[in-house]
Scaffold this active site. Structure first.
Site, mmCIF file in Angstrom:
data_model
loop_
_atom_site.group_PDB
_atom_site.id
_atom_site.type_symbol
_atom_site.label_atom_id
_atom_site.label_comp_id
_atom_site.label_asym_id
_atom_site.label_seq_id
_atom_site.Cartn_x
_atom_site.Cartn_y
_atom_site.Cartn_z
ATOM 1 N N SER A 105 -9.524 4.652 -6.399
ATOM 2 C CA SER A 105 -10.153 2.881 -6.544
ATOM 3 C C SER A 105 -9.333 1.994 -8.169
ATOM 4 O O SER A 105 -8.508 3.555 -8.788
ATOM 5 C CB SER A 105 -11.504 3.043 -7.411
ATOM 6 O OG SER A 105 -11.675 4.061 -8.130
ATOM 7 N N LYS A 106 -9.614 1.308 -8.509
ATOM 8 C CA LYS A 106 -9.696 0.338 -9.239
ATOM 9 C C LYS A 106 -9.894 1.728 -11.142
ATOM 10 O O LYS A 106 -9.148 1.779 -11.500
ATOM 11 C CB LYS A 106 -9.916 -0.846 -10.294
ATOM 12 C CG LYS A 106 -9.313 -1.486 -10.830
ATOM 13 C CD LYS A 106 -9.658 -2.550 -11.678
ATOM 14 C CE LYS A 106 -9.446 -3.116 -13.060
ATOM 15 N NZ LYS A 106 -10.446 -2.749 -14.172
ATOM 16 N N ARG A 107 -10.777 2.100 -10.419
ATOM 17 C CA ARG A 107 -11.577 3.420 -11.992
ATOM 18 C C ARG A 107 -11.033 4.472 -12.178
ATOM 19 O O ARG A 107 -10.431 4.065 -13.410
ATOM 20 C CB ARG A 107 -13.625 3.624 -10.981
ATOM 21 C CG ARG A 107 -14.311 2.416 -11.580
ATOM 22 C CD ARG A 107 -15.778 2.775 -12.332
ATOM 23 N NE ARG A 107 -16.202 4.476 -12.167
ATOM 24 C CZ ARG A 107 -16.733 4.603 -10.971
ATOM 25 N NH1 ARG A 107 -17.373 3.457 -10.702
ATOM 26 N NH2 ARG A 107 -17.310 6.058 -10.933
ATOM 27 N N ASP A 120 -8.115 3.229 -14.070
ATOM 28 C CA ASP A 120 -9.219 2.953 -15.755
ATOM 29 C C ASP A 120 -8.791 3.914 -16.228
ATOM 30 O O ASP A 120 -8.968 4.377 -17.983
ATOM 31 C CB ASP A 120 -9.614 2.621 -15.261
ATOM 32 C CG ASP A 120 -10.259 0.705 -15.103
ATOM 33 O OD1 ASP A 120 -8.564 0.369 -15.323
ATOM 34 O OD2 ASP A 120 -10.854 -0.247 -14.932
#
Ligand code: GLU
Length: 504
Positions: free
Chosen positions: A261-263, A266
């Site tokens: 995921s993007k998380r 990040d």
């Protein structure tokens, strides 16, 4: 095999995840391998999820990756429109065809009614399933008399069209990656095909489009596998031959636990999107992080597919040649950020110095420096092996462009001895005598001098490096001084002796 026509069919709901890029890539490789056509279809019938800029972003991403679209919104083609919202009337006719055949129906339940039913099932710990049992107790064109439901339609009462899932039937189908699958319809619900806002849902729109666009193979993410029995049934209802299906395994988080995921990106500092996403919550992109598109694509290709050999570096043409659906794995592939960098490193090594020099010159200018291309090529050759990105070249070469402003204190403590100043003055006198400052000329002269004086090579060279670089890093000393030139070398020795001898 019939004429291969495949499509990548993203919904423009935000930036395109690298998992989506991989789906596009596998479709593209499969098409090109089989002399087929690669189509880009924009599936934008869910207006609630539409995001401005996403369609452009998808097209730019494919272009950057070198995935060439044969038919699409920009490219045109005989099977358009390629954006689903541009042909919504067509879908309505097909939904009505299913109603005429008795395989779909108008459902008039209000959202409130459905919500109440859902809550009721939850209270009795049952999973809510909109199935034949439920449908019989609701208001729809199956439970109402024909004149009743027609009058509702005429009055403009809101409705949706649902697929009438048969009861207790085994549906058999094949997936090119997973093999034979059997699902019993008792576990499936009556999916909405057409919504009250006059738009088809994904289920209806993609089947109609895949049929009208003569798609031969549907290659998509495995999140669609649970819907496949419905899709197979719909093909049967329409009386159409279904395409062949291949459901691609997920791209997993680096620890293998769940979908990337993007998380994750990040948290761990890597992008999960091909390009920078500039809207709302912005996101990093591989392009802006300095990845070469060829390296990015090479990395993605091997996340889920394997060539069956040890080969890791593939050009796009080589990928096309080697690709086969049979070699796509069934289980998810873990994303590995270090491996992504490794690929970029490999590709950077293969780039010519002149190509790298041109790119590096931009970065250099942004730092307020400039130099001629031939000198930059020489410089790049010196540090190439140590870098994975063009932007890293600056960190490796900053001292070529500017004299040290300070000296690494740790290194000074360890390497600057009482006699360093005196030795470096002597070294300076030696260097002054040399007019050809190429490494090949200077190195033997200085080495001979060190030997003759009985100095310790390490001690001399470390002190020398400190005054020229400011720290104990960088390529071969004689390459450095040859590049910065005699004047600059002598100047840095002077400054270094003055500053370091006073301090220590
Ligand atoms: N619009 C769907 C998506 O974005 C496409 C799925 C398919 O390829 O059938 O996931």
């Amino acid at each position: 095999m019939k004429q291969v026509r495949v499509r990548f069919a993203p919904s423009p709901t935000g930036p395109l995840h690298i998992g989506g890029v991989r789906t596009a890539l596998y479709n593209y490789l499969f098409a090109k391998k089989n002399g087929g056509t690669f189509i880009l279809r924009i599936e934008d019938t869910d207006q609630t999820r539409f995001v401005e800029g996403a369609e452009e972003y998808i097209m730019e991403s494919l272009k950057w990756c070198g995935i060439i679209v044969d038919e699409g919104v920009r490219e045109g083609g005989k099977f358009g429109p390629y954006r689903q919202s541009d042909k919504k009337e067509i879908f309505k006719q097909y939904a009505e065809k299913l109603i005429d055949k008795g395989d779909a129906y108008y459902a008039f339940d209000t959202p409130e009614k459905l919500e109440a039913l859902r809550n009721e099932s939850e209270r009795s710990w049952k999973t809510f399933n909109y199935n034949s049992e439920l449908r019989e107790n609701l208001i729809n064109s199956l439970t109402l008399k024909e004149d009743e439901w027609r009058s509702k339609l005429e009055k403009g009462e809101p409705y949706v069209i649902r697929y009438k899932m048969p009861q207790n039937e085994d549906i058999h189908f094949e997936d090119l990656i997973r093999g034979e699958i059997v699902v019993n319809t008792s576990t499936l619900d009556d999916k909405v095909l057409y919504k009250s806002d006059g738009m088809p849902t994904y289920h209806l729109a993609h089947i109609v489009d895949d049929h009208l666009m003569e798609i031969s193979h549907v290659i998509r993410g495995e999140e669609w596998l649970p819907s496949l029995p419905l899709h197979i049934l719909m093909y049967r209802s329409f009386g159409w031959e279904a395409p062949l299906f291949a459901h691609l395994p997920l791209l997993l988080k680096p620890d293998g636990k769940g979908k990337l995921s993007k998380r994750d990106g990040d948290k761990m500092g890597f992008p999960v999107f091909p390009l920078y996403w500039p809207y709302g919550e912005t996101a990093k992109g591989y392009r802006e992080e300095g990845y070469f598109p060829e390296a990015f694509i090479n990395m993605l290709a091997l996340l889920g597919w394997n060539p069956g050999t040890e080969q890791e570096i593939f050009t796009m043409d080589e990928l096309i040649n080697a690709f086969s659906i049979e070699r796509v794995g069934k289980s998810g592939s873990r994303f590995d950020a270090e491996k992504a960098k490794w690929f970029n490193h490999q590709y950077l090594q293969k780039k010519s110095n002149s190509e790298l020099a041109k790119e590096f010159r931009e970065i250099l200018r942004a730092q307020g420096f400039n130099d001629d291309i031939v000198r930059l090529e020489i410089l790049i050759e010196l540090v190439k092996e140590r870098v994975s990105f063009v932007k890293d070249i600056w960190e490796q070469t900053d001292f070529f462009f500017k004299a040290p402003e300070s000296y690494d204190q740790e290194a000074v403590k360890r390497r600057w001895k009482e006699d360093s100043g005196v030795i470096l003055s002597e070294l300076k006198s030696q260097l002054e005598l040399i007019s050809d400052f190429s490494a090949a000329t200077v190195e033997p002269v200085i080495k001979a001098w060190i030997e003759e004086r009985g100095y310790n090579t390490g001690a001399v060279m470390n002190a020398f490096r400190l005054v020229i670089v400011g720290a104990l890093r960088g390529p071969h000393m004689f390459d450095i001084i040859s590049w910065i030139g005699k004047n600059e070398t002598l100047k840095r020795i002077d400054t270094g002796i003055n500053l370091l001898s006073v301090e220590n």
